[in-house]
Design a protein around this motif. Sequence first.
Motif, short mmCIF file in Angstrom:
data_model
loop_
_atom_site.label_atom_id
_atom_site.label_comp_id
_atom_site.label_asym_id
_atom_site.label_seq_id
_atom_site.Cartn_x
_atom_site.Cartn_y
_atom_site.Cartn_z
N GLY A 1 -5.70 4.25 -1.12
CA GLY A 1 -6.93 4.90 -1.54
C GLY A 1 -7.91 5.00 -0.38
O GLY A 1 -7.70 4.42 0.68
N PRO A 2 -8.99 5.73 -0.57
CA PRO A 2 -9.96 5.90 0.51
C PRO A 2 -10.72 4.62 0.86
O PRO A 2 -11.19 4.48 2.00
CB PRO A 2 -10.91 6.98 -0.01
CG PRO A 2 -10.69 7.02 -1.48
CD PRO A 2 -9.32 6.51 -1.75
N ARG A 3 -10.84 3.70 -0.05
CA ARG A 3 -11.60 2.48 0.22
C ARG A 3 -10.76 1.21 0.10
O ARG A 3 -11.13 0.16 0.59
CB ARG A 3 -12.80 2.40 -0.70
CG ARG A 3 -13.84 3.44 -0.38
CD ARG A 3 -14.81 3.68 -1.52
NE ARG A 3 -15.51 4.93 -1.35
CZ ARG A 3 -15.04 6.12 -1.69
NH1 ARG A 3 -13.86 6.23 -2.24
NH2 ARG A 3 -15.72 7.22 -1.51
N GLN A 4 -9.64 1.32 -0.60
CA GLN A 4 -8.78 0.15 -0.82
C GLN A 4 -7.33 0.61 -0.94
O GLN A 4 -7.06 1.67 -1.51
CB GLN A 4 -9.21 -0.58 -2.09
CG GLN A 4 -8.43 -1.83 -2.36
CD GLN A 4 -8.91 -2.53 -3.63
OE1 GLN A 4 -9.83 -2.09 -4.30
NE2 GLN A 4 -8.26 -3.63 -3.96
N SER A 5 -6.42 -0.19 -0.40
CA SER A 5 -4.99 0.12 -0.48
C SER A 5 -4.21 -1.16 -0.69
O SER A 5 -4.62 -2.23 -0.22
CB SER A 5 -4.52 0.77 0.82
OG SER A 5 -5.27 1.92 1.12
N GLU A 6 -3.09 -1.05 -1.38
CA GLU A 6 -2.17 -2.17 -1.55
C GLU A 6 -0.74 -1.65 -1.46
O GLU A 6 -0.36 -0.77 -2.22
CB GLU A 6 -2.38 -2.87 -2.89
CG GLU A 6 -3.66 -3.65 -2.98
CD GLU A 6 -3.76 -4.51 -4.22
OE1 GLU A 6 -2.77 -4.62 -4.98
OE2 GLU A 6 -4.83 -5.08 -4.43
N VAL A 7 0.01 -2.21 -0.53
CA VAL A 7 1.40 -1.79 -0.33
C VAL A 7 2.27 -3.03 -0.28
O VAL A 7 1.92 -4.03 0.35
CB VAL A 7 1.54 -0.95 0.97
CG1 VAL A 7 2.99 -0.59 1.21
CG2 VAL A 7 0.67 0.29 0.89
N GLN A 8 3.42 -2.98 -0.94
CA GLN A 8 4.33 -4.12 -0.97
C GLN A 8 5.32 -4.03 0.19
O GLN A 8 5.76 -2.95 0.57
CB GLN A 8 5.10 -4.18 -2.30
CG GLN A 8 4.25 -4.58 -3.48
CD GLN A 8 3.26 -3.50 -3.88
OE1 GLN A 8 3.63 -2.36 -4.06
NE2 GLN A 8 2.00 -3.87 -4.00
N VAL A 9 5.66 -5.19 0.71
CA VAL A 9 6.71 -5.25 1.73
C VAL A 9 8.04 -4.95 1.04
O VAL A 9 8.13 -5.02 -0.19
CB VAL A 9 6.73 -6.64 2.44
CG1 VAL A 9 5.43 -6.88 3.19
CG2 VAL A 9 7.02 -7.76 1.47
N PRO A 10 9.09 -4.60 1.79
CA PRO A 10 10.38 -4.31 1.16
C PRO A 10 10.85 -5.46 0.25
O PRO A 10 10.49 -6.62 0.46
CB PRO A 10 11.31 -4.13 2.36
CG PRO A 10 10.42 -3.64 3.45
CD PRO A 10 9.13 -4.36 3.24
N ALA A 11 11.66 -5.11 -0.72
CA ALA A 11 12.08 -6.05 -1.78
C ALA A 11 12.72 -7.33 -1.26
O ALA A 11 12.58 -8.39 -1.88
CB ALA A 11 13.02 -5.35 -2.75
N GLY A 12 13.41 -7.30 -0.15
CA GLY A 12 14.06 -8.50 0.37
C GLY A 12 13.13 -9.42 1.15
O GLY A 12 13.50 -10.56 1.46
N CYS A 13 11.93 -8.97 1.43
CA CYS A 13 11.02 -9.76 2.27
C CYS A 13 10.42 -11.01 1.62
O CYS A 13 10.32 -12.03 2.28
CB CYS A 13 9.90 -8.88 2.81
SG CYS A 13 10.45 -7.68 4.04
N PRO A 14 9.99 -10.96 0.36
CA PRO A 14 9.38 -12.17 -0.20
C PRO A 14 10.26 -13.41 -0.07
O PRO A 14 9.77 -14.50 0.24
CB PRO A 14 9.14 -11.80 -1.67
CG PRO A 14 8.91 -10.33 -1.63
CD PRO A 14 9.89 -9.83 -0.58
#
Length: 190
Positions: A123-136
């Motif tokens: 978004g223009p003020r906030q963003s959230e993206v997950q790392v690839p599924a194997g990363c956690p």
Amino acid sequence: MNRKYLVLPAVLLAAAAVVTAIQLWPSPLKDLRARNLCLGMLTEKTAGLLSDGMGGRVTVDEHKTGKSGADPVFSTTCFFIRVPEKATEGPLQYTLAVRPANTLNNPAKGATGLPDGRSGWVGPRQSEVQVPAGCPKRMKAGTEYVTVSLEVAPGVVVAENWDDAALVAASRTVVLEAVDHLAKQYDCEA
């Protein structure tokens, strides 16, 4: 001197040498963290994309919280600050943080999804993206997801004249580079 008294010091010396070699051995994690900003997540060029346009240089303050000994990627928030020429501090440009999560947040108003099967929103003020599924699992997060969150300061929004498309494009570049560099560090690329 009796040889039986030399065995223990020799074993301890060999063990110390192995531990030292492992700590000094190059790895993607150590290399990216040494070369880039914010625990290796951003290059200096990308770090400067979100700016209030007032000149100066962007610096990073890595604020650490949490237990010592734990991976600092989960207990560090990076504050990107514009420092005007001939000054020691300046206004906040944006923050970047990595958090383990069992559930995902709903997209912010005006946010867009990501292409190429990536999970998250920008978004223009906030963003959230997950790392690839194997990363956690590789990051020892103990959760189903690890999210990279980006919050843009109001001064940057004003500098872009409230041009949401420009902010989203710059935010997308920043947050995706952070995710990609984390995946390289933990060898869990998609």
